[in-house]
Design an enzyme around this catalytic site. Structure first.
Site, PDB file in Angstrom:
ATOM      1  N   LYS A 116      31.233 -18.009  -4.077  1.00  0.00           N
ATOM      2  CA  LYS A 116      30.317 -18.466  -5.131  1.00  0.00           C
ATOM      3  C   LYS A 116      29.060 -17.632  -5.065  1.00  0.00           C
ATOM      4  O   LYS A 116      28.686 -17.151  -3.990  1.00  0.00           O
ATOM      5  CB  LYS A 116      29.953 -19.939  -4.914  1.00  0.00           C
ATOM      6  CG  LYS A 116      29.451 -20.615  -6.149  1.00  0.00           C
ATOM      7  CD  LYS A 116      30.625 -21.034  -7.012  1.00  0.00           C
ATOM      8  CE  LYS A 116      30.229 -21.873  -8.183  1.00  0.00           C
ATOM      9  NZ  LYS A 116      31.410 -22.561  -8.739  1.00  0.00           N
TER      10      LYS A 116
HETATM   11  N1  GLU Z   1      32.852 -21.690 -11.935  1.00  0.00           N
HETATM   12  C1  GLU Z   1      34.137 -22.284 -12.140  1.00  0.00           C
HETATM   13  C2  GLU Z   1      34.464 -23.259 -11.030  1.00  0.00           C
HETATM   14  O1  GLU Z   1      33.600 -23.753 -10.348  1.00  0.00           O
HETATM   15  C3  GLU Z   1      35.222 -21.235 -12.372  1.00  0.00           C
HETATM   16  C4  GLU Z   1      35.457 -20.310 -11.245  1.00  0.00           C
HETATM   17  C5  GLU Z   1      36.405 -19.162 -11.577  1.00  0.00           C
HETATM   18  O2  GLU Z   1      37.010 -19.193 -12.623  1.00  0.00           O
HETATM   19  O3  GLU Z   1      36.493 -18.257 -10.745  1.00  0.00           O
HETATM   20  O4  GLU Z   1      35.588 -23.612 -10.825  1.00  0.00           O
END
Ligand code: GLU
Length: 426
Positions: A116
């Protein structure tokens, strides 16, 4: 249907999100019997990068922003996870969200680890040109962290396809080539996948229907409240209402509405579109306060906005029988305990909102092959994948006699443990 539970109460320090992850990890590890060595690997993110980003503002002044990226695990594949732009982004939050991505990808059966990222900024107060410079500065600073087979970002809170297009552009310039698979959630036509925008909300809908089936409830007789009207909540509310569920409450950071007869979600979508993406001023319901949505007299509650909104205090007042977590980390570990005691079924974030990263994976596969699928194919594959993930978590939940949250953690731990053991440690 009730979920029996023999879960010990999770211990955690209220202020730390990463502690909230560890609290659940420890409970699941104990019930499942995870080895201490593997648990220790998962307690520590693999890589944490923090950068300073001097960016020229439109007024000619330079502001230094803080950027973060945490790779929690690459055991099951390249790390995957969004980038969020918000003022409260910090090391602890990014670390927690990265670990959840590891577990989310494992639950969804994707060949990915978890990561993240984020930038501490207020995107609502920045111009489009400032945001473009900031996104490109961040990408260049992270050019050796990201990579289509290394670490693959995506949108999260405060970001969208627009930022992903800028990210690809900066990455391509640094690495001198065309690498659409370096990120997902791109605009359609620039390597994005049809169905990606609605995917997280669609996953919430599929998970809700699967849970209602287990509870022997007919969607046509069910009411719901959806907190959040952004990328997750707006699609979730729309898709739930299209399934015959009466959505009685919706809300965003500007206003919250209640309508006993059901909100016309399509009208709310049109209103938000015409009014800069916000619900303030919508007339399709009476205005209520935000917490009243969480404790409303409905069958299904979908928190699809912020983390830590379902606290101990709120949990004691919740009337819904089913909670489907569209947001990441909307429930505190202390609230988990109360929800378990009240026999409320919680479809946890790492299962319920996995639809987004699932279609991110499809996007990445399409980028790799250079062949693009029709939306129907994306949706059909997505629904099958979500249903499979739901059933696997359900099986572990019943086998280990836990809440669905711990059942989902156990599902993930089994897969990651297998990966760690098979690859070996040196
Ligand atoms: N930000 C989204 C989540 O928390 C998508 C993450 C992604 O598609 O890599 O799942």
């Amino acid at each position: 249907m009730t979920v029996k539970t023999m879960e010990p109460k999770a211990e955690h320090h209220e202020s730390s999100m990463f502690e909230a992850v560890l609290a659940r990890l420890d409970v699941a590890a104990k019930i499942y019997g995870l080895s201490e060595e593997v648990a220790n690997v998962l307690r520590n993110p693999q890589k944490q990068v923090k950068v300073s980003l001097p960016v020229m503002l439109d007024n000619g002044k330079v502001q230094v922003f803080e950027g973060f990226r945490t790779v929690h695990s690459t055991v099951l594949g390249p790390s995957k996870g969004g980038i969020r732009y918000a003022m409260d982004v910090n090391d602890d939050e990014v670390k927690a969200l990265s670990a959840w991505m590891t577990f989310k990808c494992a639950v969804a059966n994707l060949p990915y680890g978890g990561a993240k990222g984020g930038i501490k900024c207020d995107p609502r107060k920045m111009s489009v040109t400032e945001l473009e410079r900031l996104t490109k500065a961040y990408t260049i600073a992270m050019a050796d962290v990201f990579g289509p087979d290394r670490d693959i970002p995506a949108p999260d809170m405060g970001t969208s396809g627009r930022e992903m297009a800028w990210l690809v552009d900066a990455y391509n310039k640094v690495h001198r080539g065309d690498f659409p698979g370096v990120t997902t959630g791109k605009p359609v036509g620039l390597g994005g996948s049809l169905g990606r925008d609605a995917a997280t909300g669609r996953g919430v809908m599929v998970a809700t229907l699967a849970a209602l089936k287990k509870m022997n409830l007919d969607p046509k007789n069910v009411t719901a409240a959806v907190q959040g009207f952004g990328n997750v909540g707006s699609h979730a509310a729309r898709l739930l209402s299209e399934q015959g569920i009466k959505v009685c409450a919706i809300g965003d950071h500007t206003a919250t509405f209640w309508n006993e007869k059901g909100i016309d979600v399509h009208a709310a979508l049109r209103y938000a579109k015409e009014n800069g993406g916000i619900l303030k001023g919508f007339t399709g319901g009476v205005e209520i306060i935000n917490t009243e949505l969480l404790t409303a007299n409905v069958d299904v509650l979908v928190p699809a906005a912020l983390q830590n909104v379902i606290t101990e205090e709120i949990a004691t007042q919740i009337k819904a029988k089913l909670i489907v977590e569209g947001a990441n980390g909307p429930t505190t570990p202390e609230a988990d305990h109360i929800l378990n005691e009240k026999k409320i079924i919680v479809v946890p974030d790492i299962l319920a909102n996995g639809g987004g990263v699932t279609v991110s994976y499809f996007e990445w596969v399409q980028n790799k092959s250079g062949y693009y699928w029709p939306e129907e194919e994306v949706n059909t594959k997505h629904d099958a994948s979500m249903n499979l993930a739901f059933e696997t978590v359900w099986d572990n939940t019943t086998q280990f006699k836990t809440s669905m949250r711990i059942g989902a953690y156990i599902t993930a731990l089994k897969k990651v443990e297998l990966g760690i053991k098979a690859k070996g440690v040196f």
